[in-house]
Design an enzyme around this catalytic site. Structure first.
Site, PDB file in Angstrom:
ATOM      1  N   HIS A  41       0.599  -1.066  -0.062  1.00 18.04           N
ATOM      2  CA  HIS A  41       0.082  -0.143   0.057  1.00 18.04           C
ATOM      3  C   HIS A  41       0.822   1.243  -0.031  1.00 18.04           C
ATOM      4  O   HIS A  41       1.251   1.662   0.982  1.00 18.04           O
ATOM      5  CB  HIS A  41      -0.981   0.167   1.146  1.00 18.04           C
ATOM      6  CG  HIS A  41      -1.672  -1.230   1.314  1.00 18.04           C
ATOM      7  ND1 HIS A  41      -1.345  -2.447   1.761  1.00 18.04           N
ATOM      8  CD2 HIS A  41      -3.008  -1.220   1.062  1.00 18.04           C
ATOM      9  CE1 HIS A  41      -2.567  -3.335   1.826  1.00 18.04           C
ATOM     10  NE2 HIS A  41      -3.268  -2.652   1.504  1.00 18.04           N
ATOM     11  N   LEU A 132      -8.332  -2.664  10.840  1.00 19.32           N
ATOM     12  CA  LEU A 132      -8.697  -1.006  11.179  1.00 19.32           C
ATOM     13  C   LEU A 132      -9.235  -0.703  12.136  1.00 19.32           C
ATOM     14  O   LEU A 132     -10.192  -1.579  12.889  1.00 19.32           O
ATOM     15  CB  LEU A 132      -9.339  -0.565  10.117  1.00 19.32           C
ATOM     16  CG  LEU A 132      -8.427  -0.638   8.600  1.00 19.32           C
ATOM     17  CD1 LEU A 132      -9.510  -0.423   7.470  1.00 19.32           C
ATOM     18  CD2 LEU A 132      -7.324   0.195   8.711  1.00 19.32           C
ATOM     19  N   ASP A 168      -9.016   6.895   7.403  1.00 17.71           N
ATOM     20  CA  ASP A 168     -10.483   7.086   7.532  1.00 17.71           C
ATOM     21  C   ASP A 168     -11.268   5.688   7.806  1.00 17.71           C
ATOM     22  O   ASP A 168     -12.186   5.627   8.561  1.00 17.71           O
ATOM     23  CB  ASP A 168     -11.162   7.146   5.955  1.00 17.71           C
ATOM     24  CG  ASP A 168     -10.552   8.665   5.428  1.00 17.71           C
ATOM     25  OD1 ASP A 168     -10.814   9.522   5.971  1.00 17.71           O
ATOM     26  OD2 ASP A 168      -9.746   8.353   4.312  1.00 17.71           O
ATOM     27  N   GLY A 169     -10.501   4.608   7.524  1.00 18.02           N
ATOM     28  CA  GLY A 169     -11.045   3.067   7.868  1.00 18.02           C
ATOM     29  C   GLY A 169     -10.924   3.011   9.414  1.00 18.02           C
ATOM     30  O   GLY A 169     -12.011   2.561  10.042  1.00 18.02           O
ATOM     31  N   ILE A 200     -10.331   9.156   0.848  1.00 20.66           N
ATOM     32  CA  ILE A 200     -10.277   8.045   0.068  1.00 20.66           C
ATOM     33  C   ILE A 200      -9.900   6.691   0.725  1.00 20.66           C
ATOM     34  O   ILE A 200      -9.456   6.635   2.028  1.00 20.66           O
ATOM     35  CB  ILE A 200      -9.020   8.115  -0.808  1.00 20.66           C
ATOM     36  CG1 ILE A 200      -9.099   9.358  -1.827  1.00 20.66           C
ATOM     37  CG2 ILE A 200      -8.663   6.858  -1.425  1.00 20.66           C
ATOM     38  CD1 ILE A 200      -9.841   9.012  -3.100  1.00 20.66           C
ATOM     39  N   HIS A 272      -3.983   3.195  -3.254  1.00 24.02           N
ATOM     40  CA  HIS A 272      -3.983   2.773  -1.966  1.00 24.02           C
ATOM     41  C   HIS A 272      -3.365   1.484  -1.831  1.00 24.02           C
ATOM     42  O   HIS A 272      -2.786   1.245  -0.866  1.00 24.02           O
ATOM     43  CB  HIS A 272      -5.674   2.624  -1.595  1.00 24.02           C
ATOM     44  CG  HIS A 272      -6.173   1.372  -0.561  1.00 24.02           C
ATOM     45  ND1 HIS A 272      -6.062   2.125   0.866  1.00 24.02           N
ATOM     46  CD2 HIS A 272      -5.865   0.209  -0.308  1.00 24.02           C
ATOM     47  CE1 HIS A 272      -6.254   1.203   1.544  1.00 24.02           C
ATOM     48  NE2 HIS A 272      -6.275   0.138   0.969  1.00 24.02           N
ATOM     49  N   ARG A 365     -17.045 -17.747  39.384  1.00 24.83           N
ATOM     50  CA  ARG A 365     -16.809 -16.346  39.183  1.00 24.83           C
ATOM     51  C   ARG A 365     -16.673 -15.812  40.514  1.00 24.83           C
ATOM     52  O   ARG A 365     -15.898 -14.791  40.971  1.00 24.83           O
ATOM     53  CB  ARG A 365     -18.058 -15.522  38.664  1.00 24.83           C
ATOM     54  CG  ARG A 365     -19.388 -15.829  39.326  1.00 24.83           C
ATOM     55  CD  ARG A 365     -20.643 -14.908  38.667  1.00 24.83           C
ATOM     56  NE  ARG A 365     -21.702 -15.421  39.250  1.00 24.83           N
ATOM     57  CZ  ARG A 365     -22.768 -14.558  39.533  1.00 24.83           C
ATOM     58  NH1 ARG A 365     -22.427 -13.223  39.204  1.00 24.83           N
ATOM     59  NH2 ARG A 365     -23.964 -14.947  40.089  1.00 24.83           N
ATOM     60  N   GLU A 419     -16.939  -3.812  25.104  1.00 21.71           N
ATOM     61  CA  GLU A 419     -16.209  -5.045  25.206  1.00 21.71           C
ATOM     62  C   GLU A 419     -15.165  -4.816  24.056  1.00 21.71           C
ATOM     63  O   GLU A 419     -13.952  -5.302  24.707  1.00 21.71           O
ATOM     64  CB  GLU A 419     -17.115  -6.182  25.006  1.00 21.71           C
ATOM     65  CG  GLU A 419     -18.180  -6.355  25.814  1.00 21.71           C
ATOM     66  CD  GLU A 419     -19.501  -5.526  25.670  1.00 21.71           C
ATOM     67  OE1 GLU A 419     -19.559  -5.080  24.533  1.00 21.71           O
ATOM     68  OE2 GLU A 419     -20.362  -5.700  26.466  1.00 21.71           O
ATOM     69  N   HIS A 469     -20.369 -16.557  33.365  1.00 18.18           N
ATOM     70  CA  HIS A 469     -21.730 -17.011  33.026  1.00 18.18           C
ATOM     71  C   HIS A 469     -21.138 -17.926  31.442  1.00 18.18           C
ATOM     72  O   HIS A 469     -21.501 -17.616  30.593  1.00 18.18           O
ATOM     73  CB  HIS A 469     -22.452 -15.764  32.539  1.00 18.18           C
ATOM     74  CG  HIS A 469     -22.856 -14.990  33.672  1.00 18.18           C
ATOM     75  ND1 HIS A 469     -21.970 -14.392  34.602  1.00 18.18           N
ATOM     76  CD2 HIS A 469     -24.112 -14.685  34.325  1.00 18.18           C
ATOM     77  CE1 HIS A 469     -22.577 -13.857  35.292  1.00 18.18           C
ATOM     78  NE2 HIS A 469     -23.918 -13.837  35.535  1.00 18.18           N
ATOM     79  N   ASP A 477     -31.497 -16.099  31.612  1.00 19.48           N
ATOM     80  CA  ASP A 477     -31.431 -15.036  30.586  1.00 19.48           C
ATOM     81  C   ASP A 477     -31.196 -15.655  29.071  1.00 19.48           C
ATOM     82  O   ASP A 477     -31.422 -14.768  28.046  1.00 19.48           O
ATOM     83  CB  ASP A 477     -29.856 -14.423  30.656  1.00 19.48           C
ATOM     84  CG  ASP A 477     -30.008 -13.223  31.692  1.00 19.48           C
ATOM     85  OD1 ASP A 477     -31.130 -12.724  31.954  1.00 19.48           O
ATOM     86  OD2 ASP A 477     -28.956 -12.767  32.348  1.00 19.48           O
ATOM     87  N   HIS A 481     -27.527 -15.265  25.830  1.00 22.39           N
ATOM     88  CA  HIS A 481     -26.473 -14.949  26.800  1.00 22.39           C
ATOM     89  C   HIS A 481     -25.870 -16.267  27.036  1.00 22.39           C
ATOM     90  O   HIS A 481     -25.018 -16.334  27.762  1.00 22.39           O
ATOM     91  CB  HIS A 481     -27.067 -14.334  27.920  1.00 22.39           C
ATOM     92  CG  HIS A 481     -27.604 -12.946  28.001  1.00 22.39           C
ATOM     93  ND1 HIS A 481     -28.120 -12.408  26.958  1.00 22.39           N
ATOM     94  CD2 HIS A 481     -27.302 -12.021  28.794  1.00 22.39           C
ATOM     95  CE1 HIS A 481     -28.315 -11.207  27.008  1.00 22.39           C
ATOM     96  NE2 HIS A 481     -27.760 -10.684  28.271  1.00 22.39           N
TER      97      HIS A 481
HETATM   98  C1  LIG Z   1     -11.345  -4.307  10.056  1.00 18.11           C
HETATM   99  C2  LIG Z   1     -10.795  -4.363   8.655  1.00 18.11           C
HETATM  100  N1  LIG Z   1     -11.517  -4.147   7.523  1.00 18.11           N
HETATM  101  C3  LIG Z   1     -11.031  -4.260   6.569  1.00 18.11           C
HETATM  102  C4  LIG Z   1      -9.841  -4.115   5.993  1.00 18.11           C
HETATM  103  C5  LIG Z   1      -9.507  -4.105   4.704  1.00 18.11           C
HETATM  104  N2  LIG Z   1      -8.839  -2.739   4.339  1.00 18.11           N
HETATM  105  C6  LIG Z   1      -7.756  -2.530   4.331  1.00 18.11           C
HETATM  106  S1  LIG Z   1      -7.507  -0.815   4.271  1.00 18.11           S
HETATM  107  C7  LIG Z   1      -9.157  -0.241   3.824  1.00 18.11           C
HETATM  108  C8  LIG Z   1      -9.400   1.047   3.556  1.00 18.11           C
HETATM  109  C9  LIG Z   1      -8.943   2.089   4.597  1.00 18.11           C
HETATM  110  O1  LIG Z   1      -9.300   3.193   3.959  1.00 18.11           O
HETATM  111  P1  LIG Z   1      -8.414   4.300   4.766  1.00 18.11           P
HETATM  112  O2  LIG Z   1      -8.043   4.087   6.216  1.00 18.11           O
HETATM  113  O3  LIG Z   1      -9.020   5.581   4.090  1.00 18.11           O
HETATM  114  O4  LIG Z   1      -7.141   4.042   3.746  1.00 18.11           O
HETATM  115  P2  LIG Z   1      -6.120   4.798   2.917  1.00 18.11           P
HETATM  116  O5  LIG Z   1      -7.211   4.246   1.583  1.00 18.11           O
HETATM  117  O6  LIG Z   1      -6.857   6.442   2.996  1.00 18.11           O
HETATM  118  O7  LIG Z   1      -5.025   4.648   2.875  1.00 18.11           O
HETATM  119  C10 LIG Z   1      -9.729  -1.646   4.145  1.00 18.11           C
HETATM  120  C11 LIG Z   1     -11.090  -1.741   3.741  1.00 18.11           C
HETATM  121  C12 LIG Z   1      -8.939  -4.165   7.142  1.00 18.11           C
HETATM  122  N3  LIG Z   1      -7.710  -4.034   6.901  1.00 18.11           N
HETATM  123  N4  LIG Z   1      -9.583  -4.036   8.548  1.00 18.11           N
HETATM  124 MG   LIG Z   2      -8.425   7.335   3.642  1.00 15.03          MG
END
Ligand SMILES: Cc1ncc(C[n+]2csc(CCOP(=O)(O)OP(=O)(O)O)c2C)c(N)n1
Ligand SMILES: [Mg+2]
Length: 669
Positions: A41, A132, A168-169, A200, A272, A365, A419, A469, A477, A481
């Site tokens: 990337h 992420l 962003d992710g 992006i 990306h 517990r 959690e 539990h 429950d 649960h």
């Molecule tokens: C939990 C999770 N879901 C999906 C992915 C696959 N994935 C890797 S990067 C990405 C997009 C991330 O976007 P952003 O954080 O904006 O990164 P940029 O493209 O700006 O580098 C995805 C969906 C991952 N690594 N982790």
């Molecule tokens: Mg991004």
């Protein structure tokens, strides 16, 4: 305050003029390494290169020659796909072992430069990221660990920041909400998040899937927020300076261009997660005015970077001298070493002796709380907590004060109903060092923690999950649960010890093992319902350490009943009933399958024996093959549970003494 006099944020004129080319060194290494690996990337490291350059050359308190310096600033690359950013930094700053060869071997077997940053592989990687949002939540734990240790040992000993680069992710993932609301609530003012605000992600512009006002969101959780041009070093520096002086955690939205420098692909998701390609790399070299060959960093630029790598050396040495004279020095070192075998074993043995003298019928517990009273008294570094189930998980022992924004010295975190964030924060606490995190929720909500539990295991860090539990035994429950498949799901994770103790004695033993096992996280699963004490004779030996052992019976037997947790007392009862009919049963308690799997072959063979076996566990059969062959039997669950009093449920699902007796007789013919 410990930085007084060094003013790390004021660059030399030379460094200032060279900053753009220093950032380009990151860009070049990233695009060339991805190109060579034919995967990776490049966009994110190229976009955040200016921010990272400002951060590492002007702010980060660290010394590349001492990557484990306890008072270093922590840096978390939450957007782990941008791993080439941290690897480039590792090489440029001169971390030991981060050679240009490692960069050239990006993503290859055995290289330190794995696809995503992995804790323990490359120096300067403080946590494993890639899923992420995890890194952001780990950072909350790190900042919390810092705040706690600073309160405990003084800011002359502990005084550092935690910086995160999140994409962003990371901000879109649900875990981020748990992380930021917890950090805001706890007023973790030394946590600074640099958001790669590039608009992006993989599928295209962020606008196709999200329209959140992120600054407003963070503000609503008690954060300070700033917005900067992520390609303007002075603006970035000013923002970080402000963030460092904030009374709350800070989000800095850094507006960047993904794949910055790439004339045809920059600003688009094409950069990306794919190599730029030979032509575009050539065009990028041109655009960035970077005529140098792949993996070649001109001497003047490299030496500026290397100087940044040792910029903190004096500060570190001064710290070492200072803490050597500090009255808390020894205690701090003990906390950082985190080795408790010496104090823990005698205390647990004393406690076990008491239980043998006065057996108690207890829910495990509750037994866990009693064992924790002992643990927390002798291990001053435990940081407990629960996701809003303190009274059910029994995780708060009598002497623990709450760890809050008003009292960072406390040792009990009210994690709230978070959690996933809790589990990830515990990873951060453990990674920070100097503390040992444990916290609870219901076993069924291991599902809500699973991504972070998996990372505890992958990283090999000491985190203790207290999961109460643990079966249909929780009763009314109902099936939402009642864990059924969760033991199997947890046992399926490599390098994770799943404990299911059968009584107070085993519970104490499992706690002892959890804290002594430094490179493997633990899950202690515990009952809601009361259980008779099965271990009535004291021994100093930790029998649970074998994973499975004979708890009742001798060498003369017709059938072996293997059970865990609440089903051990059922097996013992079945043994007594069978004895009346002249059938000799041997009962094996199996509190930890993983530890049993690690026993020598001869021991395992002895435990398995040569007679028919019945496995008994109020959960699904998956995973029981470690004890059972094709001709053996299993009594447990094969469907979801139901809502009813516990006793009726065991009856309803056929997990009973009479079922075991009938099956035993059938098996031995
Ligand atoms: C939990 C999770 N879901 C999906 C992915 C696959 N994935 C890797 S990067 C990405 C997009 C991330 O976007 P952003 O954080 O904006 O990164 P940029 O493209 O700006 O580098 C995805 C969906 C991952 N690594 N982790
Ligand atoms: Mg991004």
């Amino acid at each position: 305050m410990t930085d007084a006099g060094t003013s790390p944020s004021v660059p030399t004129q030379e460094a200032k003029t060279m900053a753009p080319q220093m950032a380009n060194a990151i860009r070049a290494l990233s695009m060339d390494a991805v190109e060579k690996a034919k995967s990776g990337h490049p966009g994110m490291p190229m976009g955040m290169a200016d921010v990272a350059t400002v951060l590492f050359t002007r702010f980060m308190k660290f010394d590349a020659s001492a990557p484990n310096w306890p008072d270093r600033d922590r840096f978390v690359l939450s957007a782990g796909h941008g791993s080439m950013l941290v690897y480039s930094l590792g090489y440029l700053l001169g971390y030991d072992g981060m050679t240009i060869e490692e960069i050239k071997n990006f993503r290859q077997l055995g290289a330190k430069t794995a696809g995503h940053p992995e804790y323990g592989h490359a120096p300067a990687v403080e946590t494993t990221t890639g899923p992420l949002g995890q890194g952001l939540a780990n950072a909350v734990g790190m900042a919390l660990g810092e705040a706690h240790l600073a309160a405990r040992f003084g800011d002359d000993v502990v005084d550092h920041h935690t910086y995160v680069i999140a994409g962003d992710g990371c901000l879109m993932e649900g875990i981020s909400q748990e992380a930021i609301s917890l950090a805001g609530h706890l007023k973790l003012r030394k946590l600074i998040v640099l958001w790669d605000d590039n608009n992006i992600s993989i599928d295209g512009p962020i606008s196709i899937s999200d329209s959140t006002d992120q600054l407003a969101r963070f503000q609503a959780s008690g954060w300070a927020t700033l917005r900067v041009d992520g390609h303007d070093p002075e603006a970035i520096a000013e923002a970080i300076e402000k963030a460092k002086n904030s009374d709350r955690p800070t989000l800095i939205a850094c507006r960047t261009v993904i794949g910055y420098g790439s004339p045809n692909k920059g600003g688009t998701s094409a950069t990306h997660g794919a190599p730029l390609g030979v032509d575009e790399i050539a065009a990028t070299r041109e655009a960035l005015n970077w005529p140098h060959a792949p993996f070649e960093i001109p001497e003047d630029i490299l030496s500026q970077w290397r100087a940044a790598g040792t910029r903190g050396a004096e500060t570190r040495q001064a710290w070492e001298e200072r803490i050597a004279k500090n009255p808390n020095c020894e205690a701090f070192k003990t906390a950082m070493a985190g080795d408790y075998a010496g104090v823990l074993t005698p205390a647990i043995n004393e406690y076990k002796k008491g239980l043998a003298a006065e057996p108690q019928k207890l829910a495990t517990r509750k037994a866990s709380e009693l064992a924790l009273n002992v643990v927390n008294d002798v291990v001053g570094e435990t940081i407990g907590g629960s996701a809003d189930l303190t009274g059910s998980n029994n995780t708060k022992t009598k002497n623990l004060e709450v760890l809050s924004a008003d009292n960072y010295a406390g040792r009990y975190v009210n994690y709230g109903i978070r959690e996933h964030g809790m589990a990830a924060a515990m990873n951060g606490l453990a990674l920070h060092g100097g503390v040992v995190p444990y916290a609870g929720t219901f076993m069924v909500f291991t599902d809500y923690c699973r991504p972070s539990i998996r990372l505890s295991a992958l990283m090999g860090i000491r985190v203790v999950y207290v999961m109460t539990h643990d079966s249909i035994g929780l009763g009314e429950d109902g099936p939402t649960h009642q864990p059924v498949e969760h033991l199997a799901a947890m046992r399926a994770i490599p390098n994770l010890n799943v404990y299911r103790p059968c009584d107070g004695v085993e519970t104490a033993e499992c706690w002892e093992l959890s804290l002594k096992t430094i490179a493997t996280p633990s899950i202690i699963t515990l009952t809601r319902q009361g259980l008779a004490q099965a271990r009535l004779e004291h021994t100093d030996e930790n029998l649970s350490a074998r994973g499975a052992y004979v708890i009742a019976g001798d060498d003369d037997y017709d059938v072996t009943l293997v059970a865990s947790g609440s089903e051990v007392s059922l097996a013992i009862e079945a043994r007594e009933t069978l004895a009346k009919d002249g059938v000799k049963a041997r009962v094996v308690s199996a509190p930890c399958f993983e530890l049993f799997a690690n026993q020598p072959e001869s021991y395992r063979a002895e435990i398995l024996g040569d007679k028919p076996r019945i496995g008994i566990e109020a959960a699904i059969r998956q995973g029981w093959d470690i004890f059972l062959g094709p001709n053996d039997s299993f009594i447990g669950m094969s469907s979801f549970g139901a809502s009813a009093p516990a006793n009726e449920l065991f009856e309803h699902f056929g997990i009973t003494v009479s079922a075991v007796v009938t099956e035993a007789k059938r098996l031995i013919g």
